[in-house]
Design a protein around this motif. Structure first.
Motif, mmCIF file in Angstrom:
data_model
loop_
_atom_site.group_PDB
_atom_site.id
_atom_site.type_symbol
_atom_site.label_atom_id
_atom_site.label_comp_id
_atom_site.label_asym_id
_atom_site.label_seq_id
_atom_site.Cartn_x
_atom_site.Cartn_y
_atom_site.Cartn_z
ATOM 1 N N TYR A 83 4.279 -0.525 -19.945
ATOM 2 C CA TYR A 83 3.934 -0.582 -18.498
ATOM 3 C C TYR A 83 3.866 0.948 -17.979
ATOM 4 C CZ TYR A 83 5.239 -1.138 -13.379
ATOM 5 O OH TYR A 83 5.121 -1.224 -12.107
ATOM 6 N N ALA A 87 -0.868 1.766 -16.049
ATOM 7 C CA ALA A 87 -1.406 2.150 -14.856
ATOM 8 C C ALA A 87 -2.543 1.501 -14.162
ATOM 9 C CB ALA A 87 -1.249 3.562 -14.336
ATOM 10 N N MET A 90 -2.524 -2.013 -13.671
ATOM 11 C CA MET A 90 -1.871 -2.656 -12.339
ATOM 12 C C MET A 90 -2.610 -2.194 -11.109
ATOM 13 S SD MET A 90 2.123 -1.803 -11.200
ATOM 14 C CE MET A 90 3.035 -3.041 -9.937
ATOM 15 N N ASP A 109 1.206 6.446 -10.067
ATOM 16 C CA ASP A 109 1.841 5.822 -11.171
ATOM 17 C C ASP A 109 3.406 5.960 -10.948
ATOM 18 O OD1 ASP A 109 2.593 4.898 -13.557
ATOM 19 O OD2 ASP A 109 1.832 6.659 -14.700
ATOM 20 N N HIS A 111 6.201 4.925 -11.556
ATOM 21 C CA HIS A 111 7.191 4.263 -12.269
ATOM 22 C C HIS A 111 8.530 4.963 -12.331
ATOM 23 C CE1 HIS A 111 6.882 6.426 -16.184
ATOM 24 N NE2 HIS A 111 5.567 6.143 -15.952
ATOM 25 N N TRP A 142 1.255 0.403 -2.698
ATOM 26 C CA TRP A 142 1.096 0.228 -4.205
ATOM 27 C C TRP A 142 2.132 1.203 -4.947
ATOM 28 C CZ3 TRP A 142 -4.934 0.467 -4.845
ATOM 29 C CH2 TRP A 142 -5.421 -0.451 -4.281
ATOM 30 N N ASP A 143 2.466 2.272 -4.510
ATOM 31 C CA ASP A 143 3.420 3.134 -5.170
ATOM 32 C C ASP A 143 4.845 2.451 -5.060
ATOM 33 O OD1 ASP A 143 1.954 5.351 -5.864
ATOM 34 O OD2 ASP A 143 2.495 6.703 -4.430
ATOM 35 N N ARG A 146 4.840 -0.283 -7.682
ATOM 36 C CA ARG A 146 4.933 0.185 -9.122
ATOM 37 C C ARG A 146 6.363 0.668 -9.507
ATOM 38 N NH1 ARG A 146 2.483 0.372 -13.523
ATOM 39 N NH2 ARG A 146 2.425 2.270 -14.782
ATOM 40 N N THR A 149 8.784 -2.729 -9.671
ATOM 41 C CA THR A 149 8.423 -3.249 -10.809
ATOM 42 C C THR A 149 9.047 -2.478 -12.045
ATOM 43 O OG1 THR A 149 6.601 -4.458 -9.834
ATOM 44 C CG2 THR A 149 6.674 -4.489 -12.491
ATOM 45 N N SER A 150 8.801 -1.049 -12.071
ATOM 46 C CA SER A 150 9.674 -0.628 -13.188
ATOM 47 C C SER A 150 11.018 -0.712 -13.315
ATOM 48 C CB SER A 150 9.275 0.965 -12.943
ATOM 49 O OG SER A 150 9.793 1.596 -11.994
ATOM 50 N N TYR A 452 5.632 -9.768 -11.303
ATOM 51 C CA TYR A 452 4.759 -8.857 -12.039
ATOM 52 C C TYR A 452 5.277 -8.490 -13.393
ATOM 53 C CZ TYR A 452 0.845 -5.778 -12.745
ATOM 54 O OH TYR A 452 -0.179 -5.169 -13.463
ATOM 55 N N ASN A 456 3.452 -8.300 -16.731
ATOM 56 C CA ASN A 456 3.355 -7.185 -17.857
ATOM 57 C C ASN A 456 4.019 -7.639 -19.217
ATOM 58 O OD1 ASN A 456 3.529 -4.204 -18.113
ATOM 59 N ND2 ASN A 456 5.639 -4.830 -18.897
#
Length: 477
Positions: A83, A87, A90, A109, A111, A142-143, A146, A149-150, A452, A456
């Motif tokens: 992941y 980037a 995604m 990015d 995460h 979007w940030d 991300r 999801t991390s 998501y 991944n």
């Protein structure tokens, strides 16, 4: 946005900034009618989704070929490490998800490993975003997605249940939402001066963490204060005769004398010496004066990160008043942002300037030596770079050692920090109006993050299989 057009997130937002706070909040609430907050829950890649390995290999094509197997090896280690290097994958997937239509400068990015302790120029320890290689103006969601999801992926690797993971993610997104609403009520200067002072964060940790968690944070903070040019100097260099030089550790660190010989070595060395003088023009006058009190004595190529492996990265050893007064800079290649294909090209022709401008806009405090320039490489091609200190009080808590309570607190800190970063550039009042006071958006993003994370894992498995059958070659480091 057209490349080099001069457009920026400020240009896009200027009309709304002239509206009253009530009108700006109404813009955000109106966006809910077009893009309901609950719509952010879904993710359906569809049959036409680009093969994720094609995306990775396309990035690899412009990188240093001998280092690409290291990148694949690192990404194959676990879904979380995959992941970190995915980037671009995604970004392509997020491009097909709902957008509120409200913009901010994105990290690109975001995460959880890209949030860490950093040193301010005043030598205070702060908590902030660290990596801006992909920064561009774009949809603020979007940030957030991300980051969320991390947290799910890290929680799965730690064996957290689905309920615990959901609690962690919803707390992080709620923290983002509540901080954005708080910032919406503040004046512009107050927002600009806001930052995550570690003394304040330490107090919060003392209230929320058990004794083991508090001790772990204390050690991370203490270690961060030792991670500076002097520590890097002791770790990365050795005496060669009477002079200090970088210690070889191939393929991760290769001094320029070992990498090239003869005229090619002299040409690149001359170019990198000139880089230090040229890039000084991107610094403010007083910082330029400070830099010019140092002189360059050695150069080495360095492998960095996971997703960045294969990009050209040089470490530069400079000395000041004597041989015990070091400054180690990192010059890292800046390529086109993975977001550009989906939100438009950067306003800056130099990708290093793109990174620096985004970092200065989003970070509350910054590296005094952060700047950019362009370098002619070993192949004769001109490439963009940004330059910063290699170490400057950087510290991080790795997710593998976090218990659920610790990860929840960490996620909340990340959410608050991301909100503050977005509020510096985006219309914080409109974004707060869109988010609202309820938890609709929080629940939707938590659902998206789980779905998501499944994707991944499938993409990671595809890379592992590609290595097994010989489609790509991986190397352990």
């Amino acid at each position: 946005m057209a490349k080099g057009s001069g457009n920026s997130v400020a240009d896009v937002l200027r009309p709304s900034m002239r509206l009253s706070p009530r009108e700006r909040a109404d813009l955000g609430r109106a966006a809910r009618q077009k893009v309901p907050r609950s719509s952010h829950a879904g993710f359906d890649p569809g049959a036409g989704r680009t093969d994720p390995l094609d995306v990775i290999e396309e990035q690899s094509a412009s990188r240093v070929g001998e280092l690409i197997p290291i990148r694949y090896g690192r990404m194959a280690e676990s879904p979380f490490r995959f992941y970190r290097g995915a980037a671009a994958i995604m970004a392509q997937d997020l491009a097909d998800t709902p957008r509120s239509g409200l913009l901010a400068q994105l990290c690109g990015d975001a995460h959880l490993m890209n949030f860490r302790l950093l040193g301010s120029p005043e030598r205070r320890l702060v908590f902030d975003i660290n990596d801006f290689d992909e920064t561009l103006p774009g949809p603020w969601e979007w940030d957030v997605k991300r980051l969320a999801t991390s947290l799910v992926i890290a929680g799965r690797e730690n064996g957290y249940s689905a309920k615990v993971r959901s609690d962690v993610v919803r707390a992080a997104v709620r923290s983002y939402r509540e901080r954005m609403r708080f910032l919406a009520g503040m004046g512009n200067l107050d927002v600009w001066y806001a930052h995550g002072d570690m003394e304040q964060l330490q107090s919060l940790a003392d209230q929320r963490l058990d004794a083991r968690g508090r001790e772990r944070l204390r050690k991370v903070m203490a270690k961060a204060r030792t991670r500076d040019s002097l520590q890097a100097f002791e770790k990365l260099t050795r005496l060669q005769g009477i002079e200090r030089r970088f210690t070889p550790d191939p393929p991760l660190i290769v001094p320029i004398d070992d990498l090239l010989q003869g005229a090619r070595r002299d040409d690149l060395s001359g170019e990198l010496h000139a880089l230090v003088d040229r890039y000084a023009r991107s610094l403010s006058t007083e910082r330029r004066h400070l830099l010019r009190q140092y002189h360059l004595v050695d150069i080495a190529r360095k492998v960095v990160g996971v997703g960045s492996v294969g990009t050209r990265c040089w470490i530069l050893l400079l000395l000041g008043k004597d041989a015990e007064d070091p400054l180690i800079l990192q010059a890292k290649e800046a390529d086109r942002s993975v977001l550009a294909a989906h939100v438009g090209e950067s306003a800056y022709e130099n990708q290093g300037q793109r990174v620096v401008a985004g970092q200065r806009l989003m970070q509350a405090v910054g590296d005094v030596f952060l700047g950019w320039d362009r370098v002619k490489g070993m192949d004769g091609k001109q490439r963009d770079f940004y330059i910063r200190q290699l170490h400057d009080w950087k510290g991080i808590v790795t997710p593998q050692v976090m218990v659920p309570r610790g990860m929840r607190l960490f996620g909340e800190l990340c959410g608050q920090t991301l909100a503050r970063a977005h509020a510096r550039s985006g219309d914080r009042i409109a974004i707060a109006g869109y988010l609202g006071g309820g938890d609709v958006f929080d629940r939707a993003v938590a659902e998206f993050a789980e779905v998501y994370a499944d994707q991944n894992e499938r993409d990671h498995a595809a890379l592992v299989e590609a290595i097994r059958v010989g489609r790509v070659t991986a190397a352990a480091t």
